[in-house]
Write a protein that holds these residues in place. Structure first.
Motif, PDB file in Angstrom:
ATOM      1  N   SER A 162       0.990  -1.127  -0.046  1.00  0.00           N
ATOM      2  CA  SER A 162      -0.153  -0.065  -0.015  1.00  0.00           C
ATOM      3  C   SER A 162       0.986   1.171  -0.258  1.00  0.00           C
ATOM      4  O   SER A 162       2.170   1.186   0.162  1.00  0.00           O
ATOM      5  N   PHE A 163       0.201   2.572  -0.280  1.00  0.00           N
ATOM      6  CA  PHE A 163       0.693   3.728  -0.352  1.00  0.00           C
ATOM      7  C   PHE A 163       0.230   4.612   0.703  1.00  0.00           C
ATOM      8  O   PHE A 163      -1.015   4.825   0.653  1.00  0.00           O
ATOM      9  N   LEU A 164       1.081   5.265   1.788  1.00  0.00           N
ATOM     10  CA  LEU A 164       0.452   6.361   2.646  1.00  0.00           C
ATOM     11  C   LEU A 164       1.324   7.560   2.396  1.00  0.00           C
ATOM     12  O   LEU A 164       2.337   7.547   2.620  1.00  0.00           O
ATOM     13  N   ARG A 165       0.595   8.357   2.136  1.00  0.00           N
ATOM     14  CA  ARG A 165       1.167   9.779   1.976  1.00  0.00           C
ATOM     15  C   ARG A 165       0.469  10.929   2.649  1.00  0.00           C
ATOM     16  O   ARG A 165      -0.946  10.982   2.492  1.00  0.00           O
ATOM     17  N   ASN A 188       5.746  -4.443   2.727  1.00  0.00           N
ATOM     18  CA  ASN A 188       5.818  -3.708   1.497  1.00  0.00           C
ATOM     19  C   ASN A 188       4.994  -2.603   1.188  1.00  0.00           C
ATOM     20  O   ASN A 188       4.187  -2.394   0.215  1.00  0.00           O
ATOM     21  N   THR A 189       5.339  -1.626   2.158  1.00  0.00           N
ATOM     22  CA  THR A 189       4.439  -0.284   2.034  1.00  0.00           C
ATOM     23  C   THR A 189       5.192   0.930   1.846  1.00  0.00           C
ATOM     24  O   THR A 189       6.376   1.029   2.426  1.00  0.00           O
ATOM     25  N   ARG A 190       4.902   1.605   1.381  1.00  0.00           N
ATOM     26  CA  ARG A 190       5.616   3.157   1.269  1.00  0.00           C
ATOM     27  C   ARG A 190       4.555   4.174   2.021  1.00  0.00           C
ATOM     28  O   ARG A 190       3.581   4.234   1.793  1.00  0.00           O
ATOM     29  N   ASN A 214       5.624  -4.909  13.594  1.00  0.00           N
ATOM     30  CA  ASN A 214       6.608  -5.577  12.612  1.00  0.00           C
ATOM     31  C   ASN A 214       6.399  -4.764  11.503  1.00  0.00           C
ATOM     32  O   ASN A 214       5.570  -4.670  10.774  1.00  0.00           O
ATOM     33  N   ILE A 215       7.592  -4.173  10.909  1.00  0.00           N
ATOM     34  CA  ILE A 215       7.840  -3.193   9.655  1.00  0.00           C
ATOM     35  C   ILE A 215       8.663  -4.038   8.969  1.00  0.00           C
ATOM     36  O   ILE A 215       9.907  -4.121   9.417  1.00  0.00           O
ATOM     37  N   ARG A 216       8.425  -4.397   7.804  1.00  0.00           N
ATOM     38  CA  ARG A 216       9.272  -5.300   6.883  1.00  0.00           C
ATOM     39  C   ARG A 216       9.204  -4.788   5.352  1.00  0.00           C
ATOM     40  O   ARG A 216       8.177  -4.440   4.771  1.00  0.00           O
ATOM     41  N   ASN A 217      10.344  -4.827   4.685  1.00  0.00           N
ATOM     42  CA  ASN A 217      10.338  -4.673   3.177  1.00  0.00           C
ATOM     43  C   ASN A 217       9.478  -3.297   2.761  1.00  0.00           C
ATOM     44  O   ASN A 217       8.924  -3.312   1.916  1.00  0.00           O
ATOM     45  N   SER A 218       9.573  -2.160   3.688  1.00  0.00           N
ATOM     46  CA  SER A 218       9.093  -1.055   3.173  1.00  0.00           C
ATOM     47  C   SER A 218       9.838   0.038   3.275  1.00  0.00           C
ATOM     48  O   SER A 218      11.136   0.110   3.396  1.00  0.00           O
TER      49      SER A 218
END
Length: 266
Positions: A162-165, A188-190, A214-218
């Motif tokens: 997902s994308f959070l901006r 896998n989130t920006r 847990n934050i991963r691949n982001s």
């Protein structure tokens, strides 16, 4: 008596109209039954006519308005279709999830934009919430966030692909009771280009109280604090794991931890 019979028959017809799969479309009507040939116009109308553990499916590109979910449900935007939610009322949320302790809610392929709103996706209660392939943007108030989980229950939150901006906080996790630790996984989130119109600290992921995150691949970029992990009370046991993740262009710090009165963040 005749009026009572007519009213009862109408209520029975409405109850029988509930289905496992409902549809929304730009050409739909909230007076319809939300079936494929006669879709509804808004998410809330379709949710009302969908059974627990059912699905609401978007048929074509349009804005479908904010929604409230109170049961196990999937809301699906197919690839290539824009399912928009614009929050124009100040201080309100785009999606509010307040379901049962064991209910599972899945949101996929949605676009939530705040134009004065408070929270993009606000998780109050559920067993688990999955946010997949969605975009949330422009929730810039101090108390706001793109995604918020503030609960006294052991809710599991998953944000993936997902994308959070342009939010004051990308993901806010607040575990308010020691005995029930909410768990958030961000994969896998920006989270990028944070913004706060009230002068508060712009944070990518903010966790406080009792929780596990847990934050991963982001990627977390262009804000003030990348990840803030805090123990709000002395008895909190909390942890954040950051794996294979880039935190860049922060003006204050990449990672900040703090504890209160003996509580500690790991």
């Amino acid at each position: 008596m005749a009026l009572t019979c007519v009213a009862s028959a109408g209520l029975s017809a409405i109850a029988l109209a509930a289905q496992q799969r409902s549809f929304v479309a730009s050409f739909g009507s909230d007076a319809a039954n939300c079936q494929l040939a006669t879709p509804c116009r808004s998410f809330n109308a379709a949710i009302a006519q969908t059974l627990a553990n059912g699905e609401v499916v978007i048929l074509d590109t349009a804005g479908y308005g904010p929604m409230a979910i109170n049961k196990s449900l999937k809301v699906i935007g197919p690839s290539g279709v824009y399912g928009g939610i614009s929050v124009t009322t100040p201080g309100t949320d785009g999606i509010t999830i307040n379901a049962g302790d064991s209910d599972v809610v899945t949101l996929r392929g949605l676009d939530v934009a705040g134009l004065g709103g408070l929270v993009g996706i606000n998780v109050v209660n559920a067993g688990a919430v999955h946010i997949e392939k969605s975009s949330v943007s422009n929730f810039t108030l101090n108390a706001g966030a793109c995604v918020k989980l503030s609960t006294a229950k052991a809710v599991q939150l998953f944000v993936a692909d997902s994308f959070l901006r342009e939010c004051s906080t990308g993901v806010l996790v607040d575990g308010t009771v020691d005995a029930n630790k909410p768990v958030a996984t961000i994969d896998n989130t920006r989270i990028e280009r944070g913004a706060n119109t009230e002068g508060g600290t712009i944070t990518g992921v903010k966790a406080t109280g009792n929780y596990f995150v847990n934050i991963r691949n982001s990627q977390i970029t262009s804000g003030q604090v990348g990840v803030s992990a805090a123990a709000a009370f002395p008895t909190n046991t909390v942890a954040v794991q950051i794996v294979d993740t880039q935190i860049t262009l922060m003006t204050i710090a990449g990672v900040v931890t703090s504890g209160t009165g003996g509580g500690a963040a790991t």
